[in-house]
Design an enzyme around this catalytic site. Structure first.
Site, PDB file in Angstrom:
ATOM      1  N   GLU A 163      13.289  -1.798   5.300  1.00  0.00           N
ATOM      2  CA  GLU A 163      12.681  -3.055   5.779  1.00  0.00           C
ATOM      3  C   GLU A 163      13.219  -4.245   4.987  1.00  0.00           C
ATOM      4  O   GLU A 163      13.371  -5.345   5.529  1.00  0.00           O
ATOM      5  CB  GLU A 163      11.149  -2.943   5.714  1.00  0.00           C
ATOM      6  CG  GLU A 163      10.625  -2.066   6.855  1.00  0.00           C
ATOM      7  CD  GLU A 163       9.402  -1.225   6.530  1.00  0.00           C
ATOM      8  OE1 GLU A 163       8.647  -1.567   5.604  1.00  0.00           O
ATOM      9  OE2 GLU A 163       9.205  -0.188   7.215  1.00  0.00           O
ATOM     10  N   HIS A 216      14.577  -0.578   0.286  1.00  0.00           N
ATOM     11  CA  HIS A 216      13.872  -0.036   1.464  1.00  0.00           C
ATOM     12  C   HIS A 216      14.488  -0.625   2.727  1.00  0.00           C
ATOM     13  O   HIS A 216      14.889  -1.800   2.741  1.00  0.00           O
ATOM     14  CB  HIS A 216      12.384  -0.380   1.382  1.00  0.00           C
ATOM     15  CG  HIS A 216      11.588   0.341   2.433  1.00  0.00           C
ATOM     16  ND1 HIS A 216      11.501  -0.120   3.723  1.00  0.00           N
ATOM     17  CD2 HIS A 216      10.895   1.502   2.395  1.00  0.00           C
ATOM     18  CE1 HIS A 216      10.774   0.741   4.427  1.00  0.00           C
ATOM     19  NE2 HIS A 216      10.393   1.727   3.641  1.00  0.00           N
ATOM     20  N   ASN A 222       4.003   4.543   0.074  1.00  0.00           N
ATOM     21  CA  ASN A 222       4.397   3.139   0.172  1.00  0.00           C
ATOM     22  C   ASN A 222       3.393   2.441   1.085  1.00  0.00           C
ATOM     23  O   ASN A 222       3.353   2.700   2.283  1.00  0.00           O
ATOM     24  CB  ASN A 222       5.824   3.082   0.763  1.00  0.00           C
ATOM     25  CG  ASN A 222       6.261   1.670   1.104  1.00  0.00           C
ATOM     26  OD1 ASN A 222       5.620   0.694   0.709  1.00  0.00           O
ATOM     27  ND2 ASN A 222       7.359   1.566   1.846  1.00  0.00           N
ATOM     28  N   TRP A 223       2.588   1.581   0.482  1.00  0.00           N
ATOM     29  CA  TRP A 223       1.520   0.939   1.273  1.00  0.00           C
ATOM     30  C   TRP A 223       2.022  -0.265   2.060  1.00  0.00           C
ATOM     31  O   TRP A 223       1.256  -0.867   2.821  1.00  0.00           O
ATOM     32  CB  TRP A 223       0.373   0.517   0.353  1.00  0.00           C
ATOM     33  CG  TRP A 223      -0.411   1.670  -0.225  1.00  0.00           C
ATOM     34  CD1 TRP A 223      -0.196   3.009  -0.003  1.00  0.00           C
ATOM     35  CD2 TRP A 223      -1.541   1.592  -1.102  1.00  0.00           C
ATOM     36  NE1 TRP A 223      -1.114   3.761  -0.694  1.00  0.00           N
ATOM     37  CE2 TRP A 223      -1.957   2.914  -1.376  1.00  0.00           C
ATOM     38  CE3 TRP A 223      -2.241   0.539  -1.686  1.00  0.00           C
ATOM     39  CZ2 TRP A 223      -3.043   3.214  -2.200  1.00  0.00           C
ATOM     40  CZ3 TRP A 223      -3.331   0.837  -2.519  1.00  0.00           C
ATOM     41  CH2 TRP A 223      -3.720   2.149  -2.768  1.00  0.00           C
ATOM     42  N   LYS A 224       3.281  -0.642   1.848  1.00  0.00           N
ATOM     43  CA  LYS A 224       3.866  -1.787   2.571  1.00  0.00           C
ATOM     44  C   LYS A 224       2.931  -3.008   2.501  1.00  0.00           C
ATOM     45  O   LYS A 224       2.311  -3.236   1.475  1.00  0.00           O
ATOM     46  CB  LYS A 224       4.180  -1.390   4.019  1.00  0.00           C
ATOM     47  CG  LYS A 224       5.032  -0.124   4.081  1.00  0.00           C
ATOM     48  CD  LYS A 224       5.641   0.143   5.416  1.00  0.00           C
ATOM     49  CE  LYS A 224       6.451   1.431   5.350  1.00  0.00           C
ATOM     50  NZ  LYS A 224       7.209   1.717   6.557  1.00  0.00           N
ATOM     51  N   GLU A 250      15.751   7.893   3.924  1.00  0.00           N
ATOM     52  CA  GLU A 250      14.817   7.526   4.984  1.00  0.00           C
ATOM     53  C   GLU A 250      15.596   7.055   6.213  1.00  0.00           C
ATOM     54  O   GLU A 250      15.998   5.887   6.277  1.00  0.00           O
ATOM     55  CB  GLU A 250      13.910   6.393   4.523  1.00  0.00           C
ATOM     56  CG  GLU A 250      13.054   6.724   3.333  1.00  0.00           C
ATOM     57  CD  GLU A 250      11.868   5.764   3.227  1.00  0.00           C
ATOM     58  OE1 GLU A 250      10.730   6.227   3.389  1.00  0.00           O
ATOM     59  OE2 GLU A 250      12.089   4.564   3.028  1.00  0.00           O
ATOM     60  N   SER A 278       8.054   9.071   8.798  1.00  0.00           N
ATOM     61  CA  SER A 278       7.033   9.800   9.548  1.00  0.00           C
ATOM     62  C   SER A 278       6.656  11.149   8.922  1.00  0.00           C
ATOM     63  O   SER A 278       6.427  12.120   9.632  1.00  0.00           O
ATOM     64  CB  SER A 278       7.449   9.971  11.006  1.00  0.00           C
ATOM     65  OG  SER A 278       7.602   8.699  11.624  1.00  0.00           O
ATOM     66  N   GLY A 318       4.810   6.368   4.352  1.00  0.00           N
ATOM     67  CA  GLY A 318       4.269   5.061   4.710  1.00  0.00           C
ATOM     68  C   GLY A 318       2.901   5.203   5.361  1.00  0.00           C
ATOM     69  O   GLY A 318       1.871   5.294   4.685  1.00  0.00           O
ATOM     70  N   GLY A 319       2.885   5.235   6.685  1.00  0.00           N
ATOM     71  CA  GLY A 319       1.634   5.255   7.454  1.00  0.00           C
ATOM     72  C   GLY A 319       0.610   6.260   6.957  1.00  0.00           C
ATOM     73  O   GLY A 319      -0.568   5.912   6.755  1.00  0.00           O
ATOM     74  N   GLY A 377       8.068   4.924  10.649  1.00  0.00           N
ATOM     75  CA  GLY A 377       6.998   4.309  11.428  1.00  0.00           C
ATOM     76  C   GLY A 377       7.060   4.612  12.919  1.00  0.00           C
ATOM     77  O   GLY A 377       6.369   3.982  13.716  1.00  0.00           O
TER      78      GLY A 377
HETATM   79  P1  PGA Z   1       6.437   6.021   7.552  1.00  0.00           P
HETATM   80  O1  PGA Z   1       7.186   5.050   6.493  1.00  0.00           O
HETATM   81  O2  PGA Z   1       5.945   7.211   6.777  1.00  0.00           O
HETATM   82  O3  PGA Z   1       5.329   5.187   8.119  1.00  0.00           O
HETATM   83  O4  PGA Z   1       7.454   6.402   8.569  1.00  0.00           O
HETATM   84  C1  PGA Z   1       7.998   5.553   5.477  1.00  0.00           C
HETATM   85  C2  PGA Z   1       8.593   4.439   4.656  1.00  0.00           C
HETATM   86  O5  PGA Z   1       8.927   3.391   5.213  1.00  0.00           O
HETATM   87  O6  PGA Z   1       8.746   4.560   3.413  1.00  0.00           O
END
Ligand code: PGA
Length: 251
Positions: free
Chosen positions: A98, A96, A10-12, A168, A214, A235-236, A174
């Protein structure tokens, strides 16, 4: 039952057109020849079509980071399943944390998105997870059950065959604070048991449940070794070709 592993990035809200094309090309390269697992990336809408183009002919699928339930119309800021498919996408992240937290998307809205995505033949990657406060007050299972029952309301057994669930924990996203493999496995097993109660055993056995929060090259192997963890939503670490390629190539 053997479930096919699925590694999703997920590149956000990251990557310009140029960054995105470079990163996609690297990921396409390091996914070549991996026949026993699926790889999906969810770039921002602004680069989705370019990324799909770069990945054409590879075995990497492209997802959007959200999706509207309508085909077209006056929905400023949204994109439709038809638009996504025409740009080369086949899956969509939905719910998600967020979206839930920053943009206040509630169960009913998320359910509409899930049902809409299914109606247009997309693969919904339905995200759920508890906050730190909810975990600390022993509400994890209650919250997860509510998110699943409300988010999957009206979804048929047949539609469930397309569904991917991503657990998640919000406190792990993050933050660098991954859930331990035991914590993650415990919730994944709970989700699978709940799917059996809500649908049937075959659905519970075949639905892929990803862990996210993470995930990194140094913890992916132990997470993937858990019996009910079928993949990762990253994500990251998905923004760096080397680390995402290592994750895709988990052992
Ligand atoms: P993260 O994000 O790997 O940076 O913790 C995961 C996500 O939000 O899908």
């Amino acid at each position: 039952m053997k479930r096919r592993p699925l590694l999703a990035g997920n590149w956000k809200m990251h990557t310009t057109v140029m960054d995105a094309c470079e990163l996609a090309a690297e990921i396409g390269k390091c996914s070549a020849g991996l026949e026993d697992r699926d790889v999906i990336i969810a770039p921002p809408y602004t680069v989705l079509s370019e990324v799909a183009h770069v990945l054409q002919g590879s075995n990497v699928l492209v997802a959007s980071q959200n999706i509207c339930w309508e085909d077209k119309g006056a929905f400023t800021g949204e994109i439709s399943p038809t638009m996504l498919k025409s740009a080369g996408g086949t899956a969509a992240l939905i719910g998600h944390s967020e979206r839930r937290q920053i943009f206040h998307e509630d169960h009913a809205l998320i359910n509409q998105r899930v049902v809409g995505a299914l109606r247009f033949g997309l693969i919904p990657i339905f995200c759920i997870g508890e906050t730190l406060e909810e975990r600390e007050s022993d509400k994890t299972f209650e919250i997860i059950e509510e998110q699943i029952r409300e988010g999957l309301a009206g979804v048929s057994i047949d539609d469930m065959k397309k569904m991917v669930v991503a657990y998640e924990p919000v406190w792990a996203i993050g933050t660098g604070k991954t859930a331990s493999k035991e914590q993650a496995q415990e919730v994944h097993a709970f989700i699978r048991a709940l799917l059996e109660k809500m649908f049937e055993k075959d659905i519970a056995d075949s639905t892929r449940i990803l862990y996210g929060g993470s995930v990194k090259p140094d913890n992916v192997d132990e997470l993937m070794a858990q019996p009910d963890i079928d993949g990762a939503l990253v994500g990251g670490a998905a923004l760096n070709a080397e680390s995402f390629c290592r994750i895709i190539n988990f052992t």
